[in-house]
Design an enzyme around this catalytic site. Structure first.
Site, PDB file in Angstrom:
ATOM      1  CB  THR A   1      97.692  92.128  50.751  1.00 27.53           C
ATOM      2  OG1 THR A   1      98.267  93.100  51.635  1.00 27.53           O
ATOM      3  CG2 THR A   1      98.587  91.967  49.535  1.00 27.53           C
TER       4      THR A   1
ATOM      5  CG  ASP B   1      96.277  91.728  61.751  1.00 33.86           C
ATOM      6  OD1 ASP B   1      96.616  90.543  61.611  1.00 33.86           O
ATOM      7  OD2 ASP B   1      95.625  92.363  60.897  1.00 33.86           O
TER       8      ASP B   1
ATOM      9  CB  THR C   1      93.153 106.428  30.501  1.00 34.25           C
ATOM     10  OG1 THR C   1      93.119 106.581  29.085  1.00 34.25           O
ATOM     11  CG2 THR C   1      93.753 105.071  30.839  1.00 34.25           C
TER      12      THR C   1
ATOM     13  N   GLY D   1      94.717  81.083  57.835  1.00 36.30           N
ATOM     14  CA  GLY D   1      95.528  82.210  58.283  1.00 36.30           C
ATOM     15  C   GLY D   1      95.107  82.720  59.649  1.00 36.30           C
TER      16      GLY D   1
ATOM     17  CG  ASN E   1      98.767  99.048  56.077  1.00 37.97           C
ATOM     18  OD1 ASN E   1      97.773  99.113  55.375  1.00 37.97           O
ATOM     19  ND2 ASN E   1      99.791  99.878  55.925  1.00 37.97           N
TER      20      ASN E   1
ATOM     21  CG  ASN F   1     100.957  89.765  52.873  1.00 33.41           C
ATOM     22  OD1 ASN F   1     102.048  89.229  52.922  1.00 33.41           O
ATOM     23  ND2 ASN F   1      99.828  89.081  52.940  1.00 33.41           N
TER      24      ASN F   1
ATOM     25  CG  ASP G   1      94.554  87.120  58.183  1.00 31.64           C
ATOM     26  OD1 ASP G   1      94.718  85.891  58.138  1.00 31.64           O
ATOM     27  OD2 ASP G   1      94.525  87.851  57.166  1.00 31.64           O
TER      28      ASP G   1
END
Length: 255
Positions: free
Chosen positions: A132, A6, A184, A107, A11, A9, A109
């Protein structure tokens, strides 16, 4: 043995199956500049370290959302495994009834995730893939793929905040102890993690209303699924190997 690949983007996830048993799975970085030989060496080393032999691979199936890498991986399979891989795309038998306006836009996937989910769970259901991009794929009670939603992934959201707000630092995606951050970094983590969980809850709630399915089962997958699933009760199960299972099923249907 069957090798399922698979290409995402961020991995590339690989699974080695003997019949229906997953022997090993690997996750490597998606490197668009890597060559056929570099990927070949990497695959060879992964197999060797796991006590596997590339000579035992009987077939390969690939899903990809990174078009430039497809030919590289295909050539790697031909050169180092000696097999022409099966590509998930138009013309392949998936058994999935797509109710999308243009099925070619879905897609690979998302297709294999839906195939695996229908095989393993009771419909209706939603598959949330934290990659992603985060995708929501809806399947009705008749096992029809309806479509879904796509939102920027956690990594994209975090990086955009760093790049567009000059005083904010780049942070790790970790759950903070409290929603009220006292510095922060913790404030950013709280906003991103808890805010993202709230986004998932909101989208799932709207999907249930639109599908009129109160018993809708929600399955999550993807590398960041455990991080968000632990912060919301709208996700019923985390299945990190869902995509690989879908690839195995599609391969069997096309043998």
């Amino acid at each position: 043995m069957i090798l399922a690949v698979d290409i995402g983007n961020t991995n590339i996830v690989l699974g080695v199956y003997r019949q229906r048993t997953l022997l090993h799975h690997f996750r490597i970085s998606t490197a668009r500049s890597s060559t056929v030989d570099e990927y070949g060496v990497l695959i060879h080393n992964l197999f060797s370290m796991s006590g596997l032999s590339l000579k035992e691979v009987e077939g390969v199936i690939i899903s990809s959302v990174v078009p430039p890498l497809v030919q590289v991986i295909v050539e790697m399979c031909n050169k180092y495994i000696g097999k022409e891989p099966l590509l998930v795309g138009p013309g392949i038998k998936t058994g999935l009834n797509l109710r999308y306006e243009n099925p070619r836009e879905v897609g690979a996937d998302r297709i294999v995730n839906a195939v695996a989910a229908i095989e393993q769970y009771k419909c209706p259901l939603v598959v949330v893939d934290f990659g992603t991009a985060t995708t929501f794929d809806c399947i009705d009670a008749g096992a029809n793929y309806l479509g879904g939603a796509i939102v920027p992934g956690l990594g994209i959201s975090t990086e955009a905040l760093y790049q567009r707000a000059s005083k904010l630092p780049r942070i790790e995606l970790e759950k903070p102890k409290k929603v009220i951050g006292r510095n922060t970094v913790h404030a950013m983590q709280a906003g991103i993690i808890f805010g993202y969980a709230g986004q998932v809850e909101g989208i799932v709630r709207r999907i249930k209303l639109e599908m009129n399915a109160t018993e809708l089962k929600v399955i999550s997958t993807g590398g960041l699924a455990p991080l968000i699933a632990g912060e919301t009760d709208c996700i019923d199960e985390v299945n990190p190997l869902l995509t690989l299972e879908g690839l195995r099923i599609v391969y069997e249907r096309n043998k």
